[in-house]
Design a protein around this motif. Structure first.
Motif, PDB file in Angstrom:
ATOM      1  N   GLU A   1      26.749  47.543  35.187  1.00 38.02           N
ATOM      2  CA  GLU A   1      25.322  47.838  35.148  1.00 38.02           C
ATOM      3  C   GLU A   1      24.525  46.795  34.261  1.00 38.02           C
ATOM      4  N   ARG A   2      24.859  46.516  32.863  1.00 35.56           N
ATOM      5  CA  ARG A   2      24.386  45.807  32.113  1.00 35.56           C
ATOM      6  C   ARG A   2      24.399  44.148  32.459  1.00 35.56           C
ATOM      7  N   ALA A   3      25.507  44.000  33.212  1.00 38.42           N
ATOM      8  CA  ALA A   3      25.605  42.613  33.895  1.00 38.42           C
ATOM      9  C   ALA A   3      24.431  42.418  35.009  1.00 38.42           C
ATOM     10  N   ARG A   4      24.173  43.673  35.765  1.00 35.84           N
ATOM     11  CA  ARG A   4      23.079  43.498  36.830  1.00 35.84           C
ATOM     12  C   ARG A   4      21.706  43.459  36.200  1.00 35.84           C
ATOM     13  N   ARG A   5      21.624  44.026  35.228  1.00 40.08           N
ATOM     14  CA  ARG A   5      20.182  43.974  34.445  1.00 40.08           C
ATOM     15  C   ARG A   5      20.100  42.670  33.959  1.00 40.08           C
ATOM     16  N   TYR A   6      21.023  41.919  33.778  1.00 43.56           N
ATOM     17  CA  TYR A   6      21.012  40.583  32.841  1.00 43.56           C
ATOM     18  C   TYR A   6      20.920  39.352  34.178  1.00 43.56           C
ATOM     19  N   GLY A   7      21.155  40.001  35.528  1.00 43.62           N
ATOM     20  CA  GLY A   7      21.005  39.099  36.398  1.00 43.62           C
ATOM     21  C   GLY A   7      22.162  38.618  37.079  1.00 43.62           C
ATOM     22  N   LEU A   8      23.432  39.092  36.736  1.00 42.65           N
ATOM     23  CA  LEU A   8      24.779  38.947  37.166  1.00 42.65           C
ATOM     24  C   LEU A   8      25.230  39.746  38.028  1.00 42.65           C
ATOM     25  N   SER A   9      26.020  39.562  38.915  1.00 46.39           N
ATOM     26  CA  SER A   9      26.731  40.501  39.742  1.00 46.39           C
ATOM     27  C   SER A   9      28.281  40.606  39.099  1.00 46.39           C
ATOM     28  N   ALA A  10      28.802  41.742  39.170  1.00 45.02           N
ATOM     29  CA  ALA A  10      30.254  42.049  38.883  1.00 45.02           C
ATOM     30  C   ALA A  10      31.339  41.281  39.325  1.00 45.02           C
ATOM     31  N   PRO A  11      32.188  40.542  38.689  1.00 44.51           N
ATOM     32  CA  PRO A  11      33.260  39.640  39.331  1.00 44.51           C
ATOM     33  C   PRO A  11      33.992  40.642  40.180  1.00 44.51           C
ATOM     34  N   ARG A  12      34.126  39.816  41.413  1.00 47.84           N
ATOM     35  CA  ARG A  12      34.917  40.279  42.561  1.00 47.84           C
ATOM     36  C   ARG A  12      36.394  40.282  42.481  1.00 47.84           C
ATOM     37  N   GLY A  13      36.720  38.837  42.092  1.00 50.15           N
ATOM     38  CA  GLY A  13      38.412  38.750  42.007  1.00 50.15           C
ATOM     39  C   GLY A  13      38.485  37.408  42.282  1.00 50.15           C
ATOM     40  N   LEU A  14      39.762  36.951  41.991  1.00 50.48           N
ATOM     41  CA  LEU A  14      40.236  35.415  42.300  1.00 50.48           C
ATOM     42  C   LEU A  14      41.387  35.277  42.961  1.00 50.48           C
ATOM     43  N   LEU A  15      41.531  34.036  43.748  1.00 46.98           N
ATOM     44  CA  LEU A  15      42.847  33.823  44.399  1.00 46.98           C
ATOM     45  C   LEU A  15      43.590  32.843  43.490  1.00 46.98           C
ATOM     46  N   LEU A  16      44.911  33.040  43.354  1.00 46.67           N
ATOM     47  CA  LEU A  16      45.676  32.119  42.611  1.00 46.67           C
ATOM     48  C   LEU A  16      46.770  31.626  43.529  1.00 46.67           C
ATOM     49  N   LEU A  17      46.368  30.047  43.797  1.00 47.76           N
ATOM     50  CA  LEU A  17      47.239  29.411  44.517  1.00 47.76           C
ATOM     51  C   LEU A  17      48.189  28.588  43.656  1.00 47.76           C
ATOM     52  N   GLY A  18      49.537  28.294  44.216  1.00 44.12           N
ATOM     53  CA  GLY A  18      50.284  27.560  43.403  1.00 44.12           C
ATOM     54  C   GLY A  18      51.800  27.458  43.655  1.00 44.12           C
ATOM     55  N   VAL A  19      52.295  26.727  42.728  1.00 42.87           N
ATOM     56  CA  VAL A  19      53.646  26.539  42.915  1.00 42.87           C
ATOM     57  C   VAL A  19      54.549  27.766  42.452  1.00 42.87           C
ATOM     58  N   GLN A  20      55.715  27.919  43.181  1.00 43.18           N
ATOM     59  CA  GLN A  20      56.450  29.118  42.933  1.00 43.18           C
ATOM     60  C   GLN A  20      56.978  29.080  41.439  1.00 43.18           C
ATOM     61  N   GLY A  21      56.696  30.405  40.820  1.00 43.65           N
ATOM     62  CA  GLY A  21      57.389  30.520  39.370  1.00 43.65           C
ATOM     63  C   GLY A  21      56.496  30.062  38.335  1.00 43.65           C
ATOM     64  N   CYS A  22      55.298  29.504  38.708  1.00 44.98           N
ATOM     65  CA  CYS A  22      54.599  29.063  37.553  1.00 44.98           C
ATOM     66  C   CYS A  22      53.421  30.144  36.984  1.00 44.98           C
ATOM     67  N   GLY A  23      53.890  31.038  37.174  1.00 48.42           N
ATOM     68  CA  GLY A  23      53.102  32.441  36.459  1.00 48.42           C
ATOM     69  C   GLY A  23      52.043  33.310  37.191  1.00 48.42           C
ATOM     70  N   LYS A  24      52.028  33.059  38.414  1.00 50.40           N
ATOM     71  CA  LYS A  24      50.840  33.777  39.288  1.00 50.40           C
ATOM     72  C   LYS A  24      50.874  35.303  39.084  1.00 50.40           C
ATOM     73  N   SER A  25      52.016  35.664  39.263  1.00 55.34           N
ATOM     74  CA  SER A  25      52.156  37.226  39.308  1.00 55.34           C
ATOM     75  C   SER A  25      52.169  37.464  37.620  1.00 55.34           C
ATOM     76  N   LEU A  26      52.791  36.808  36.741  1.00 53.77           N
ATOM     77  CA  LEU A  26      52.598  37.214  35.563  1.00 53.77           C
ATOM     78  C   LEU A  26      50.863  37.132  34.907  1.00 53.77           C
ATOM     79  N   THR A  27      50.305  36.373  35.391  1.00 59.05           N
ATOM     80  CA  THR A  27      48.924  36.294  35.124  1.00 59.05           C
ATOM     81  C   THR A  27      48.263  37.537  35.554  1.00 59.05           C
ATOM     82  N   SER A  28      48.470  37.994  37.020  1.00 57.81           N
ATOM     83  CA  SER A  28      47.980  39.201  37.464  1.00 57.81           C
ATOM     84  C   SER A  28      48.221  40.540  36.374  1.00 57.81           C
ATOM     85  N   LYS A  29      49.406  40.358  35.814  1.00 60.88           N
ATOM     86  CA  LYS A  29      49.793  41.703  35.129  1.00 60.88           C
ATOM     87  C   LYS A  29      49.157  41.473  33.658  1.00 60.88           C
TER      88      LYS A  29
END
Ligand code: ATP
Length: 520
Positions: free
Chosen positions: A283-311
């Motif tokens: 709500e505060r973000a919207r009043r400030y003129g920002l939309s709430a973050p939707r999400g991100l896509l992590l692409l990468g080499v196996q075993g470099c921490g993509k799942s770890l980052t999600s957790k």
């Protein structure tokens, strides 16, 4: 919308004769939505929910408003007309006989069939539904199928109009809990020991639970020790976990990792830190003129921490982490896979605010056209949800294989950012050694971290972890202790993926160079 009350008082319980347990009246919007379907002569309606009582209450209000009789089916007594002049058409307890009655009666009435067997189970029932559709689309009579899941089968799918019960608002939960506490207080002493912050947290935690579940949890909590306090918040969270797991589509991950457990990925960590405020307070973000973050896509080499980052994101933001395994979505019946996705989305939304982690997204949506178009349809459903979603569900999608990623997924505006997680740099490798030594109770100051980092060029985080683990096993078997030399020996004995899959990693890198932002 009225503000969410921040105190819980023992309100006066509203008393309904039916159904039990009583649920608050439906919102005006929901009532209007279903009224329009009936007025617009949609004879077959479908609502997939476990909240049968809410459907009964809703249709009770609707029948009143439209002046139509309401019949409810039950496998023991068959159809029963509700209200003071209620009657039971004889011999309608069997599904086939019930449908035959509805067809022949050709009545301007609402027929609710809760927990009716799925029409896909019996070709005769499917044929009967088609006949009912042909007769009833000429007037306001309608049949409502309601169950946690319904398999319609390919012939009936287009004839049914689905609608959803939106999750109750915090105000509605508040009213329900106050009424419930008042009822318990009539029978025994009850005290409420919650600050206004606790009440807000409790209402957030209740989000996604059915009234029946709320009643069970809250009554039990207060009856056990005569009070409702902070310690009961945990019980609510446990209950939510069970709901997620019961769905068979999603998995709940407890918080075990923190950002400090991740070596490197500095840019990604900074990006997340800046987004947290806007996600936590949209709500505060919207009043400030920002939309709430939707999400991100992590692409990468196996075993470099993509799942770890999600957790770690879920742990840092103190949100439930829910994993969607795309493989669980696919079913053999036409339309069922999309319905599974919608159901998974509904559950995730009912858990909001939360992090929804879609691991190996290319496996869900990158199946090509070999499956009769199922994956493209699922993908379409997912993209429109991602674009329009209103609930605070932060999506983290991870992918290893860009060759199978549909290009639409990479278009700007789908995710807030696409990050590329590469093999770790030398300073990051030193940090990863530190993380894994500390995790296993070793003092990193006793090791030559720069030498270890230099000797592991081309290693992924997972491979560095494996070096530490293998060295520990070696030392354990000889009752010794690990040191820099034993770790170096393990590293020399490892052939990292960057060697065995050199070309593939090179391709991934040059692809990501133009389209993604480096996480490091
Ligand atoms: P995959 O694509 O194979 O699923 P991934 O990129 O999701 O791989 P993770 O599962 O996150 O990789 O990594 C596996 C394990 O390797 C982690 O649980 C962690 O112990 C270790 N690891 C990987 N990268 C790092 C890192 N940057 N810092 C600390 N540990 C790491």
């Amino acid at each position: 919308m009225s503000p969410v009350p921040c105190q819980l008082r023992l309100g006066r319980r509203l008393r309904y004769a039916e159904p039990v347990p009583p649920v608050p009246s439906p919102s005006a919007e929901l009532l209007r939505e279903v009224e329009i379907l009936v007025q617009a002569q949609h004879p077959l309606l479908l609502v997939e929910t476990v909240e049968e009582n809410r459907v009964r209450t809703l249709l009770g209000y609707l029948a009143d408003r439209l002046g139509l009789p309401l019949f409810i089916w039950d496998p023991v007594v068959g159809l029963e007309m509700q209200g003071p002049d209620g009657g039971r058409p004889a011999g309608t307890d069997k599904p086939g006989a019930c449908l035959a009655f509805i067809e022949q009666a050709d009545l301007e009435a609402i027929f609710l069939l809760p927990d009716f067997p799925s029409p896909a189970e019996e070709p005769l029932w499917a044929a009967q539904f088609k006949r009912i559709h042909r007769r009833y689309y000429r007037h306001r009579g309608c049949v409502v199928l309601s169950a946690p899941t319904v398999e319609l089968g390919p012939g009936l799918e287009p004839l049914f109009s689905p609608f959803e019960l939106p999750p109750p608002t915090p105000q509605v939960y508040h009213r329900f809990v106050s009424d419930l506490l008042a009822e318990v207080a009539e029978r025994r002493p009850v005290s409420v020991d919650l600050s206004s912050d606790d009440v807000a947290e409790l209402l957030r935690a209740l989000h996604g639970l059915t009234f029946f579940e709320v009643e069970k949890i809250i009554s039990r909590a207060v009856i056990e020790d005569g009070r409702l306090d902070r310690s009961d918040l945990d019980t609510v969270l446990q209950a939510k976990r069970r709901i997620i797991e019961r769905s068979g589509l999603l998995e709940y991950f407890p918080h075990t990792e923190r950002m400090n457990d991740i070596g490197g990925l500095t840019h990604l960590k900074g990006w997340l830190r800046k987004r947290y405020g806007a996600f936590a307070d949209p709500e505060r973000a919207r009043r400030y003129g920002l939309s709430a973050p939707r999400g991100l896509l992590l692409l990468g080499v196996q075993g470099c921490g993509k799942s770890l980052t999600s957790k770690a994101i879920a742990a840092e933001w103190r949100l439930p982490l829910i994993r969607l395994d795309p493989g669980n979505l696919y079913e053999k019946f036409f339309g069922e896979s999309e319905r599974n996705l919608r159901r998974a989305i509904r559950i995730a939304e009912s858990m909001a605010p939360c992090v929804l982690w879609i691991d190996e997204i290319e496996k869900a949506f990158g199946r090509g056209d070999n499956d009769g178009g199922t994956s493209s349809r699922i993908f379409g459903t997912f993209l429109s949800w991602l674009q329009e979603k209103k609930e605070s569900v932060f999506v983290i999608a991870t992918a290893n294989d860009i060759a199978n990623l549909p290009p639409e997924l990479l278009r700007k505006g789908r995710f807030d950012e696409i990050f590329f997680v590469d093999l770790p740099s030398e300073p990051t490798r030193a940090q990863i050694f530190r993380v894994h030594l500390v995790r296993r109770g070793r003092d990193p100051a006793r090791f030559d971290l720069p030498a270890l980092a230099a000797a592991t060029d081309g290693f992924s985080g997972a491979e560095i972890e494996q070096v530490v683990v293998s060295a520990l096993f070696g030392a354990f078997s000889t009752e010794g202790e690990i040191d820099t030399a034993s770790l170096l020996a393990e590293a020399r004995a490892t052939r990292p993926l960057s060697v065995t899959m050199r070309e593939k990693i090179q391709q991934l890198r040059s692809w990501a160079h133009e389209r993604a932002v480096a996480a490091e």
